[in-house]
Write a protein that holds these residues in place. Sequence first.
Motif, PDB file in Angstrom:
ATOM      1  N   SER A 187      17.144  42.478 -34.411  1.00 46.00           N
ATOM      2  CA  SER A 187      16.872  41.983 -35.763  1.00 46.00           C
ATOM      3  C   SER A 187      17.009  40.465 -35.825  1.00 46.00           C
ATOM      4  O   SER A 187      16.153  39.772 -36.396  1.00 46.00           O
TER       5      SER A 187
ATOM      6  N   GLN B 279      13.993  37.722 -36.424  1.00 46.51           N
ATOM      7  CA  GLN B 279      14.064  36.721 -37.491  1.00 46.51           C
ATOM      8  C   GLN B 279      13.862  35.319 -36.924  1.00 46.51           C
ATOM      9  O   GLN B 279      13.147  34.509 -37.500  1.00 46.51           O
TER      10      GLN B 279
ATOM     11  N   ARG C 210      10.201  34.825 -36.221  1.00 44.19           N
ATOM     12  CA  ARG C 210       9.463  34.527 -37.469  1.00 44.19           C
ATOM     13  C   ARG C 210       9.709  33.087 -37.919  1.00 44.19           C
ATOM     14  O   ARG C 210       8.783  32.417 -38.369  1.00 44.19           O
ATOM     15  N   THR C 211      10.936  32.629 -37.791  1.00 44.53           N
ATOM     16  CA  THR C 211      11.292  31.280 -38.234  1.00 44.53           C
ATOM     17  C   THR C 211      10.699  30.218 -37.332  1.00 44.53           C
ATOM     18  O   THR C 211      10.141  29.232 -37.801  1.00 44.53           O
TER      19      THR C 211
END
Length: 165
Positions: free
Chosen positions: A155, A159, A162-163
């Motif tokens: 997870s 993230q 994505r960032t």
Amino acid sequence: MPPAHDRAAFTRLLQDHHGIVATVAASYCRDPDDRADLAQDIAVHLWRAWPKYDPAKTFSTWMYRIALNVAISAVRSATVRHRHAVPFDETLHDLADPAPHDPQAEQQVRALHRFIHAQAPLDRALLLLYLDDRSHRDIADILGLSETNVATKISRLRQRIRTEL
């Protein structure tokens, strides 16, 4: 040393799952000669561990665990660290194969490879297994982590992807 019939079984299983060794070696070595050396070292470790293999467990999970442990140990070794940049080999199209002649998809894959290359060895192994569609349970077994820890790490890595991408 295992009996000859075990040697044949080992050889057959190693051939059937040779992609695991190739993928792990390519994920941890840029230079083709170093990659071949690491693949050979993985095969040797697999052979040495073969008498302890539990057929109740999947061979590929057992193989991944040993291959990744050997690769991570190689990265941690001071002599190997100086010889390897520990990159992710962009020829590993099996992990994320863009549509042919799709420049945007190819750019995204290159960015993902750069991201994976920049990760610590354990996170790189985790991403490699995740991208290989391994279950959290398989990843936990291979890396010696709890399923909860695997889920949390994945997870967090997703993230960050994505960032950063």
